[in-house]
Design an enzyme around this catalytic site. Structure first.
Site, mmCIF file in Angstrom:
data_model
loop_
_atom_site.group_PDB
_atom_site.id
_atom_site.type_symbol
_atom_site.label_atom_id
_atom_site.label_comp_id
_atom_site.label_asym_id
_atom_site.label_seq_id
_atom_site.Cartn_x
_atom_site.Cartn_y
_atom_site.Cartn_z
ATOM 1 N N LYS A 119 0.846 -1.150 -0.041
ATOM 2 C CA LYS A 119 0.068 -0.126 0.095
ATOM 3 C C LYS A 119 0.761 1.158 -0.001
ATOM 4 C CE LYS A 119 -4.285 -1.834 1.491
ATOM 5 N NZ LYS A 119 -3.850 -3.414 1.470
HETATM 6 C C1 LIG Z 1 -4.551 -4.502 1.142
HETATM 7 C C2 LIG Z 1 -3.715 -5.685 1.162
HETATM 8 C C3 LIG Z 1 -3.913 -6.791 0.086
HETATM 9 C C4 LIG Z 1 -5.423 -6.844 -0.717
HETATM 10 O O1 LIG Z 1 -5.435 -5.661 -1.767
HETATM 11 P P1 LIG Z 1 -6.484 -5.169 -2.398
HETATM 12 O O2 LIG Z 1 -6.156 -4.154 -3.229
HETATM 13 O O3 LIG Z 1 -7.538 -4.864 -1.428
HETATM 14 O O4 LIG Z 1 -6.991 -6.278 -3.355
HETATM 15 C C5 LIG Z 1 -3.340 -8.130 0.019
HETATM 16 N N1 LIG Z 1 -2.152 -8.289 0.937
HETATM 17 C C6 LIG Z 1 -1.902 -7.355 1.793
HETATM 18 C C7 LIG Z 1 -0.656 -7.545 2.496
HETATM 19 C C8 LIG Z 1 -2.577 -5.904 1.903
HETATM 20 O O5 LIG Z 1 -2.286 -5.102 2.612
#
Ligand SMILES: *Cc1c(COP(=O)(O)O)cnc(C)c1O
Length: 481
Positions: A119
């Site tokens: 993120k």
């Molecule tokens: C947010 C997240 C996801 C999922 O990603 P999306 O964009 O919501 O599909 C998967 N793995 C981790 C570690 C995350 O923080």
């Protein structure tokens, strides 16, 4: 570039107008009116670019109302080795070389940013874009959000110390991992407020909704959000699909048929934001063969791609798993994909989401729209706790590479979709240090703690504790904005 709503009820807007917003006014999600096209000559000309220069090429096509020099500077400040740990920013790690039976397998590392999850890739840019736009418009933004872990910390590390911005982040008291709690609560910046709510994540989310739903309060205190439906986050994520492609095909830009080499991506998925960015990259012209959607036991998306039926779950039917960032009951970005499946037919999307609101599901089986998902290369699979542990163990023994539980879900599902002559790139979404308990369960030892984070849990922490009471929350926010 103009932006529209997936439900058709928003006059066209520019990037700067939609940047700070959440949902479109009609309850839909914003989408670009058209997808910029990248031809092969342009793609090949991007091979020598740094990550930041590549990001500028992609993003300038979507953010064309920000002066190019300013956008370039914001991007150059974001994608640096100081923030993302390496010159490459998103290094490719080979796990298994090509054989006659299948193409090579790679991990694309996306988790070397400050909060050790992918993120950061978008959020670090978002913090700078927000600050730039707020200063320009002489406005303030007070972000009120809820987190069960990754999103909240990525937002705080992106917004800390930024002008014209404050973050009020709600988390369920005592329910985050010690590492996640330390990551957030050790921030001492004046514009960061951590609020531990006496309740569960859903209580936190309800409080945020109640605050945002009071339009007068929202207006008076310039309340905003940074959730996963923010379009700028999606578009920032498009970049690393191009980057992964260019790195994986560096030695072989064209296949045996003389066409640009194809690659497949596997994406651990929750709210469908990450894999949607891959879809946008493909729609721009990037030669992606398959987009593999990997879920955990919360398999809303796997069910859709297998059957055409989209059936959201209740909070009670949402399992708490060892890949918690994928524990979702409905995928908030999915509406954008369904809009594209229907060729941008907002009328149809509105009808489907009305049905979803009434019955909790819709079914696209047998429709042209659903056939398109397969034609676009979408496939899926699900992974369980036992699969995760086994996968972590397998690659640790076989390749000496330790992955976290979410990335393990991806690797597990990817195996079924590898093909001869096609590189498979699995996106790494977090580092194992964030999920130590499962790592110990899998391999019997602690994951390494990245440099600079040793002793994180011993640092001083700052937060307030509050009952799940919207009046108290509003009073707290009002007194500080
Ligand atoms: C947010 C997240 C996801 C999922 O990603 P999306 O964009 O919501 O599909 C998967 N793995 C981790 C570690 C995350 O923080």
């Amino acid at each position: 570039m103009e932006y529209l709503s997936t439900r058709g009820g928003m006059p066209p807007q520019r990037f700067s107008d939609i940047l700070l917003g959440g949902l479109a006014p009609d309850g839909g999600l914003v989408m670009p009116a058209s997808i910029p096209q990248i031809d092969d000559a342009t793609l090949q000309s991007w091979r020598g670019l740094s990550y930041a220069d590549l990001a500028f090429q992609v993003l300038s096509r979507y953010c064309d109302d920000i002066p190019a020099d300013d956008l370039k500077r914001l991007i150059d400040e974001t994608y640096t080795p100081a923030i993302f740990g390496t010159e490459d920013i998103t290094p490719l790690v080979p796990l298994e070389p090509a054989s006659d039976a299948q193409g090579p397998l790679y991990i694309e590392q996306l988790s070397n940013g400050p909060t050790l999850a992918f993120k950061d890739m978008a959020m670090q840019l978002l913090g700078r874009l927000f600050e730039y736009t707020l200063l320009k418009q002489d406005r303030w933004l007070n972000i009120v959000g809820a987190t069960s872990g990754d999103t909240g910390s990525a937002a705080e590390y992106a917004m800390r110390g930024r002008q014209h911005l404050r973050v009020f982040m709600l988390s369920p008291a005592g329910r985050m991992s010690a590492f996640q709690r330390a990551q957030m609560f050790s921030l001492m910046d004046d514009n960061i407020y951590n609020i531990a709510i006496e309740g569960v994540f859903d209580d936190c989310q309800d409080l945020v909704k109640a605050v945002a739903g009071d339009l007068a309060f929202k207006e008076r205190h310039s309340i905003g959000s940074v959730n996963s439906i923010n379009w700028a986050r999606v578009v920032a994520q498009v970049v690393y699909y191009f980057r992964g492609y260019l790195l994986a095909t560096a030695g072989q830009p064209y296949g045996a048929d003389g066409q640009p080499q194809q690659v497949s991506f596997t994406v651990p998925s929750g709210n469908f934001g990450n894999v949607l960015a891959g879809h946008i990259a493909k729609r721009m012209g990037l030669p992606i063969r398959r987009l593999v959607v990997a879920t955990n036991e919360n398999d809303v998306l796997d069910e859709f791609f297998r059957t055409g039926r989209y059936r959201v779950r209740s909070a009670r039917d949402t399992h708490a798993t060892s890949s918690p960032s994928m524990d979702i009951s409905k995928a908030s970005n999915f509406e954008r994909f369904v809009f594209d499946l229907h060729g941008g037919d907002a009328e149809r999307v509105r009808a489907l989401w009305q049905q979803l609101g009434e019955t909790g599901e819709f079914d696209l089986a047998g429709t042209d729209a659903f056939a398109k998902a397969a034609a676009w290369g979408f496939v899926s699979g699900r992974s369980t706790h036992a699969d995760r542990l086994q996968t972590i163990r397998h690659w640790h023994q076989k390749a000496g590479v330790l992955v976290d539980t979410h990335t393990a879900d991806g690797l597990k599902v990817a195996q079924a979709y590898r093909e001869p002559g096609i590189p498979m790139l699995c996106l790494e979404t977090a580092l194992p240090a964030k999920f130590a308990e499962s790592i110990v369960e899998a391999i019997g030892q602690q994951p390494p703690v990245p440099a600079g984070l040793e002793g994180l849990e011993a640092r001083a922490q700052r937060w307030v504790r509050m009952p799940a009471d919207v009046r108290q929350l509003k009073a707290y926010v009002a007194a500080r904005t």
